[in-house]
Design a protein around this motif. Structure first.
Motif, short mmCIF file in Angstrom:
data_model
loop_
_atom_site.label_atom_id
_atom_site.label_comp_id
_atom_site.label_asym_id
_atom_site.label_seq_id
_atom_site.Cartn_x
_atom_site.Cartn_y
_atom_site.Cartn_z
N LYS A 333 14.48 13.87 3.04
CA LYS A 333 14.62 12.43 2.88
C LYS A 333 14.06 11.64 4.08
CE LYS A 333 18.61 12.74 -0.18
NZ LYS A 333 19.99 12.28 -0.47
N TYR A 334 13.07 12.22 4.76
CA TYR A 334 12.46 11.49 5.87
C TYR A 334 11.70 10.28 5.32
CZ TYR A 334 9.78 10.30 10.01
OH TYR A 334 9.25 9.62 11.08
N TYR A 335 11.92 9.12 5.96
CA TYR A 335 11.29 7.88 5.51
C TYR A 335 11.06 6.97 6.71
CZ TYR A 335 10.68 3.37 3.17
OH TYR A 335 10.20 2.16 2.75
N ARG A 336 9.86 6.40 6.77
CA ARG A 336 9.55 5.49 7.86
C ARG A 336 8.57 4.43 7.35
NH1 ARG A 336 9.75 6.17 13.55
NH2 ARG A 336 9.36 4.12 14.49
N GLU A 337 8.85 3.16 7.69
CA GLU A 337 7.95 2.06 7.36
C GLU A 337 7.22 1.62 8.63
OE1 GLU A 337 9.87 -1.24 5.56
OE2 GLU A 337 10.63 -0.10 3.84
N LEU A 338 5.92 1.37 8.50
CA LEU A 338 5.12 0.90 9.61
C LEU A 338 4.32 -0.32 9.16
CD1 LEU A 338 3.75 4.27 11.07
CD2 LEU A 338 5.58 2.84 12.00
N TYR A 339 4.56 -1.42 9.85
CA TYR A 339 3.88 -2.68 9.54
C TYR A 339 2.58 -2.77 10.34
CZ TYR A 339 3.01 -7.71 10.15
OH TYR A 339 2.44 -8.95 10.23
N VAL A 340 1.46 -3.07 9.66
CA VAL A 340 0.16 -3.09 10.35
C VAL A 340 -0.50 -4.47 10.31
CG1 VAL A 340 -0.31 -0.64 10.06
CG2 VAL A 340 -1.00 -2.24 8.26
N GLY A 341 0.23 -5.49 9.91
CA GLY A 341 -0.32 -6.84 10.01
C GLY A 341 -0.33 -7.58 8.69
N ASP A 342 -0.49 -8.90 8.80
CA ASP A 342 -0.59 -9.78 7.64
C ASP A 342 -2.05 -10.02 7.30
OD1 ASP A 342 2.12 -9.98 7.49
OD2 ASP A 342 2.24 -11.86 8.60
N SER A 343 -2.26 -10.48 6.09
CA SER A 343 -3.60 -10.82 5.64
C SER A 343 -3.54 -12.07 4.79
CB SER A 343 -4.21 -9.67 4.84
OG SER A 343 -5.42 -10.08 4.26
N PRO A 344 -4.48 -12.98 4.98
CA PRO A 344 -4.51 -14.19 4.14
C PRO A 344 -5.09 -13.93 2.77
CG PRO A 344 -6.33 -14.22 5.68
CD PRO A 344 -5.52 -13.00 6.02
N ILE A 345 -5.62 -12.74 2.56
CA ILE A 345 -6.28 -12.43 1.30
C ILE A 345 -5.31 -11.75 0.36
CG2 ILE A 345 -8.18 -11.15 0.23
CD1 ILE A 345 -9.70 -11.42 2.84
N ARG A 346 -5.08 -12.38 -0.79
CA ARG A 346 -4.13 -11.82 -1.75
C ARG A 346 -4.82 -11.07 -2.89
NH1 ARG A 346 0.26 -16.68 -2.76
NH2 ARG A 346 0.42 -17.43 -0.63
N SER A 347 -6.10 -11.31 -3.08
CA SER A 347 -6.76 -10.80 -4.27
C SER A 347 -7.03 -9.30 -4.24
CB SER A 347 -8.10 -11.53 -4.48
OG SER A 347 -8.91 -11.39 -3.33
N HIS A 348 -7.09 -8.70 -3.05
CA HIS A 348 -7.38 -7.27 -2.96
C HIS A 348 -6.30 -6.57 -2.14
CE1 HIS A 348 -11.42 -9.08 -3.60
NE2 HIS A 348 -11.48 -8.12 -4.48
N ARG A 349 -5.65 -5.60 -2.76
CA ARG A 349 -4.67 -4.82 -2.03
C ARG A 349 -5.37 -3.88 -1.06
NH1 ARG A 349 0.46 -5.06 -3.76
NH2 ARG A 349 0.88 -5.99 -5.79
N PRO A 350 -4.71 -3.49 0.02
CA PRO A 350 -5.32 -2.53 0.94
C PRO A 350 -5.49 -1.18 0.25
CG PRO A 350 -3.01 -2.83 1.47
CD PRO A 350 -3.33 -3.86 0.43
N PHE A 351 -6.51 -0.48 0.64
CA PHE A 351 -6.81 0.82 0.04
C PHE A 351 -7.11 1.81 1.16
CE2 PHE A 351 -9.98 3.85 -1.67
CZ PHE A 351 -9.19 4.43 -2.65
N VAL A 352 -6.36 2.92 1.21
CA VAL A 352 -6.53 3.92 2.27
C VAL A 352 -6.97 5.24 1.65
CG1 VAL A 352 -4.11 4.68 2.20
CG2 VAL A 352 -5.44 4.95 4.30
N PHE A 353 -7.86 5.96 2.35
CA PHE A 353 -8.37 7.21 1.79
C PHE A 353 -8.84 8.13 2.91
CE2 PHE A 353 -11.75 4.14 2.05
CZ PHE A 353 -12.87 4.84 2.50
N ASN A 354 -8.82 9.43 2.63
CA ASN A 354 -9.37 10.42 3.53
C ASN A 354 -10.89 10.37 3.47
OD1 ASN A 354 -7.50 11.96 5.10
ND2 ASN A 354 -6.71 12.86 3.21
N TYR A 355 -11.52 10.37 4.64
CA TYR A 355 -12.98 10.36 4.70
C TYR A 355 -13.45 11.58 5.49
CZ TYR A 355 -17.72 9.22 6.16
OH TYR A 355 -19.06 9.28 6.41
N VAL A 356 -14.42 12.30 4.93
CA VAL A 356 -14.99 13.48 5.58
C VAL A 356 -16.39 13.13 6.05
CG1 VAL A 356 -15.60 15.90 5.33
CG2 VAL A 356 -13.64 14.99 4.08
N PRO A 357 -16.61 12.97 7.37
CA PRO A 357 -17.95 12.60 7.88
C PRO A 357 -18.99 13.64 7.48
CG PRO A 357 -16.29 12.37 9.59
CD PRO A 357 -15.63 13.08 8.45
#
Length: 438
Positions: A333-357
């Motif tokens: 049941k490990y759980y942690r929230e991390l806030y990384v900032g506000d954005s004025p843009i509402r139309s696009h949600r943030p999207f995170v992904f693994n990238y392999v150079p």
């Protein structure tokens, strides 16, 4: 290493991770040449150790993300997630798709760009003449003798009541052209696309049978294929799809009766275009008390640490801005929230992904010389004057032919005003004509 044979140098460099090799390219000319050699970059993609970085699409720009999950279970250090800064070209990105170290970007001004963040190389792909607003794009490849032939799939759907119109087009990098593909409609609603081994996977819902599934587009045969989810029960809802270290798929499911989430991961030895059935194992169960408010759109997992990182955004904060949040979930049941900032843009949600150079080269369009416009030419001799007029066509179609005078020349030479010739040709660039005869 300057005294070593070139083939041995290439063998050594082919094992250096992509980001490190990028920094070494300025060391000497021969190393830089390796960096640009397609044969070497293809060998490097197979042999070199893979690096798994994290990128995030936020506020229409791509940022690198530093994620530290070390020693969490031992309570030695708290997890940390830090946005390291914007990377890449100056373009406003509304959508992004990762495949083989390349990013396919759709921009807010309706452009289609392919970008390699590791090498910095970019290429704009011109839209098809059949392009329509709200078209979706994914990037894939066909593996031809260890050489990747890249393609883009464009798909567009229009719904009206019980009526649906769909279009499917393929862009081939080798020919720099678009073409329609027929009889491929999967009759599914799709979302959450990811790329694995050159093919694209979606979460999908069958419109007629009312079941959820995973849909795959195989770029080698240019057809859709259906694959199974871990659970087909109606009280489960699919939420997001992710790729695990370029080998497996993972899916986030939500139970409608309890609102709990579950992450499942495939266990197939390999997943490629030949895979007909997906084998699944439950990776993590998430307590509904920690995730009831989520509207998650992206996530990735760390198999070794048995943890998952989710990215989400919701309206709140000062002036109703969109708050960007990371959620870290683990065992016990490990759980942690991390806030990384506000954005004025509402139309696009943030999207995170693994990238392999990757050092893969973006195929560039072959410049084909333009064919000369075919025209007719005509030579007229004036009966009462020692002049010859040369005319050429400006326009030829089924209804009319338009002419313009190319030049006029005086041919009264030595009292011989009339020319005798059987054939001729003209050179427009030099403004000359050659008449041939007896």
């Amino acid at each position: 290493m300057s005294n070593l044979p070139l083939d041995l140098v290439e063998e050594i460099l082919s094992r250096v991770p992509a980001t490190s090799l990028k920094r070494l390219r300025s060391t000497c000319k021969s190393w830089n040449n390796c960096y640009k050699d397609q044969r070497f970059t293809e060998k490097h993609s197979v042999i070199a150790a893979k690096q798994f970085l994290v990128l995030m699409l936020k506020d229409c720009r791509v940022s690198s993300v530093s994620v530290n999950l070390n020693e969490i279970h031992n309570n030695i250090a708290a997890p940390s997630i830090e946005l390291k800064g914007v990377v890449g070209p100056q373009m406003q990105i509304s959508g992004i798709f990762h495949c083989d170290g390349l990013l396919l970007c759709t921009t807010k001004d309706d452009r289609l760009e392919v970008w390699n963040p590791c090498t910095g190389q970019t290429r704009r792909v011109q839209h098809s003449i059949h392009y329509k607003t709200n078209s979706e794009f994914v990037l894939g490849y066909v593996n031809n003798n260890s050489r990747h032939s890249y393609k883009i799939l464009r798909y567009w759907n229009f719904y009206m009541s019980n009526y649906r119109v769909s279009e499917f087009e393929i862009y081939d990098f080798s020919s720099d052209s678009w073409r329609f593909i027929d009889e491929v409609n999967p009759y599914c609603l799709t979302e959450g696309e990811v790329s694995l081994k050159g093919n694209t996977y979606w979460l999908a819902s069958d419109e007629k049978r009312d079941i959820d599934l995973i849909l795959r587009f195989d770029f080698s045969i240019e057809r859709y294929q259906r694959l199974n989810l871990p659970i087909l029960k109606s009280d489960y809802e699919t939420e997001a799809l992710s790729v695990v270290r370029e080998k497996q798929l993972s899916v986030l499911l939500k139970r409608n009766d309890t609102l709990e989430r579950e992450i499942w991961v495939t266990t197939n030895d390999k997943i490629d275009h030949t895979t007909k059935n997906l084998l699944w194992i439950k990776f993590l169960a998430i307590d509904q008390r920690t995730c009831y408010h989520w509207s998650c759109v992206s996530f990735f997992i760390d198999e070794e640490k048995k943890m998952a990182v989710f990215c989400d955004g919701y309206i709140g904060g000062i002036n109703e801005t969109s708050r960007r949040m990371f959620y870290i979930i683990g065992e016990d049941k490990y759980y942690r929230e991390l806030y990384v900032g506000d954005s004025p843009i509402r139309s696009h949600r943030p999207f995170v992904f693994n990238y392999v150079p990757s050092l893969v080269q973006i195929p560039q369009a072959t410049v084909i010389p333009k064919r000369r416009r075919q025209q007719l030419s005509l030579v007229l001799q004036r009966c009462r004057a020692s002049k010859v007029d040369v005319w050429i066509t400006d326009k030829i179609d089924t209804k009319e032919v338009q002419w313009s005078k190319f030049f006029t020349v005086d041919v009264d030479i030595g009292g011989r005003a009339m020319l005798s010739y059987d054939s001729f040709f003209i050179d427009k660039e030099k403004g000359m004509a050659l008449l041939c005869g007896l």
